[in-house]
Write a protein that holds these residues in place. Structure first.
Motif, PDB file in Angstrom:
ATOM      1  N   MET A  24     -30.388 -31.112  -0.100  1.00  0.00           N
ATOM      2  CA  MET A  24     -29.193 -31.892  -0.407  1.00  0.00           C
ATOM      3  C   MET A  24     -28.013 -31.431   0.451  1.00  0.00           C
ATOM      4  O   MET A  24     -27.291 -32.254   1.021  1.00  0.00           O
ATOM      5  N   PHE A  25     -27.828 -30.117   0.556  1.00  0.00           N
ATOM      6  CA  PHE A  25     -26.686 -29.612   1.311  1.00  0.00           C
ATOM      7  C   PHE A  25     -26.874 -29.723   2.819  1.00  0.00           C
ATOM      8  O   PHE A  25     -25.933 -29.503   3.578  1.00  0.00           O
ATOM      9  N   GLN A  26     -28.062 -30.070   3.253  1.00  0.00           N
ATOM     10  CA  GLN A  26     -28.311 -30.281   4.674  1.00  0.00           C
ATOM     11  C   GLN A  26     -28.433 -31.770   5.008  1.00  0.00           C
ATOM     12  O   GLN A  26     -28.635 -32.127   6.163  1.00  0.00           O
ATOM     13  N   HIS A  62     -35.828 -26.096  -8.453  1.00  0.00           N
ATOM     14  CA  HIS A  62     -35.315 -27.168  -7.588  1.00  0.00           C
ATOM     15  C   HIS A  62     -34.604 -26.647  -6.343  1.00  0.00           C
ATOM     16  O   HIS A  62     -33.868 -27.382  -5.688  1.00  0.00           O
ATOM     17  N   ARG A  63     -34.831 -25.398  -6.009  1.00  0.00           N
ATOM     18  CA  ARG A  63     -34.076 -24.813  -4.893  1.00  0.00           C
ATOM     19  C   ARG A  63     -34.308 -25.541  -3.574  1.00  0.00           C
ATOM     20  O   ARG A  63     -33.375 -25.726  -2.803  1.00  0.00           O
ATOM     21  N   ASN A  64     -35.530 -25.973  -3.305  1.00  0.00           N
ATOM     22  CA  ASN A  64     -35.775 -26.675  -2.036  1.00  0.00           C
ATOM     23  C   ASN A  64     -35.022 -27.998  -1.985  1.00  0.00           C
ATOM     24  O   ASN A  64     -34.442 -28.349  -0.953  1.00  0.00           O
ATOM     25  N   GLY A  65     -35.020 -28.714  -3.092  1.00  0.00           N
ATOM     26  CA  GLY A  65     -34.269 -29.964  -3.149  1.00  0.00           C
ATOM     27  C   GLY A  65     -32.775 -29.741  -3.003  1.00  0.00           C
ATOM     28  O   GLY A  65     -32.080 -30.511  -2.329  1.00  0.00           O
ATOM     29  N   ASN A 112     -27.685 -19.584   0.863  1.00  0.00           N
ATOM     30  CA  ASN A 112     -27.765 -18.137   1.055  1.00  0.00           C
ATOM     31  C   ASN A 112     -29.072 -17.592   0.471  1.00  0.00           C
ATOM     32  O   ASN A 112     -29.320 -17.696  -0.730  1.00  0.00           O
ATOM     33  N   ALA A 113     -29.888 -16.979   1.304  1.00  0.00           N
ATOM     34  CA  ALA A 113     -31.187 -16.445   0.864  1.00  0.00           C
ATOM     35  C   ALA A 113     -31.017 -15.319  -0.157  1.00  0.00           C
ATOM     36  O   ALA A 113     -31.834 -15.182  -1.077  1.00  0.00           O
ATOM     37  N   GLY A 127     -16.578 -27.258  -2.462  1.00  0.00           N
ATOM     38  CA  GLY A 127     -17.837 -27.782  -1.943  1.00  0.00           C
ATOM     39  C   GLY A 127     -18.434 -26.878  -0.885  1.00  0.00           C
ATOM     40  O   GLY A 127     -19.641 -26.621  -0.874  1.00  0.00           O
ATOM     41  N   LYS A 128     -17.585 -26.387   0.000  1.00  0.00           N
ATOM     42  CA  LYS A 128     -18.051 -25.467   1.046  1.00  0.00           C
ATOM     43  C   LYS A 128     -18.585 -24.172   0.435  1.00  0.00           C
ATOM     44  O   LYS A 128     -19.583 -23.624   0.899  1.00  0.00           O
ATOM     45  N   GLU A 129     -17.914 -23.705  -0.616  1.00  0.00           N
ATOM     46  CA  GLU A 129     -18.342 -22.471  -1.278  1.00  0.00           C
ATOM     47  C   GLU A 129     -19.708 -22.655  -1.949  1.00  0.00           C
ATOM     48  O   GLU A 129     -20.589 -21.802  -1.829  1.00  0.00           O
ATOM     49  N   VAL A 130     -19.889 -23.770  -2.639  1.00  0.00           N
ATOM     50  CA  VAL A 130     -21.171 -24.040  -3.294  1.00  0.00           C
ATOM     51  C   VAL A 130     -22.268 -24.186  -2.245  1.00  0.00           C
ATOM     52  O   VAL A 130     -23.370 -23.645  -2.395  1.00  0.00           O
ATOM     53  N   GLU A 131     -21.981 -24.879  -1.170  1.00  0.00           N
ATOM     54  CA  GLU A 131     -22.956 -25.034  -0.085  1.00  0.00           C
ATOM     55  C   GLU A 131     -23.357 -23.668   0.471  1.00  0.00           C
ATOM     56  O   GLU A 131     -24.542 -23.386   0.670  1.00  0.00           O
TER      57      GLU A 131
END
Length: 153
Positions: free
Chosen positions: A37-39, A30-33, A63-64, A54-58
């Protein structure tokens, strides 16, 4: 669930340890989803996007390097999970069959990492360490070695 096609990210599994790795698989699936979500405007307008957590999780999800490391874990662990599933489902009824399954899993780990020893050596060392402490007995090894179904394929 809007960004994961209605599916849960946390996946229960047959053991506590494998649940962690099935969750890794789910996150990768689900990485693309998750990135979308964060964008999304929905995220940007939420109160969580302004919190430090929230900022840390985003930051992590976008992060590639994080995703490359997740893929490394998946390549390393999938073959072992297959062995555990076989054992759990009683597909492997004896130690010689389990020996063979572990041996095949180790070969799969090597193949998954394109035979680059720098990428798989630590993983195989961990497998060997656990395997040797659990079931390494000369009688089991001899039974596996002398089993014609493995020697003459």
């Amino acid at each position: 669930k809007e960004f994961t096609a209605g599916q849960e990210l946390l996946k229960p599994s047959f053991t506590r340890y494998s649940s962690t790795f099935t969750t890794v698989q789910s996150l990768l699936d689900h990485r693309n989803g998750l990135k979308r979500m964060f964008q999304s405007n929905k995220w940007l307008s939420s109160r969580y996007s302004k919190l430090e957590d929230g900022k840390e999780v985003e930051k992590i999800v976008l992060n590639a390097t994080f995703w490359r490391k997740m893929q490394y874990v998946r390549k390393s662990v999938d073959p072992i999970l297959e062995v555990l599933q076989k054992i759990n489902c009683n597909e492997s009824h004896s130690i010689p069959f389990i020996y063979n399954n572990v041996y095949q899993a180790k070969l799969a780990v090597k193949t998954n990492h394109n035979d680059d020893e720098g990428k798989y050596r630590n993983i195989l060392d961990i497998i060997d360490s656990h395997w040797n402490s659990l079931s390494h007995h000369p009688l089991y090894l001899a039974a596996h070695f002398l089993n014609p179904s493995y020697r003459y394929r």
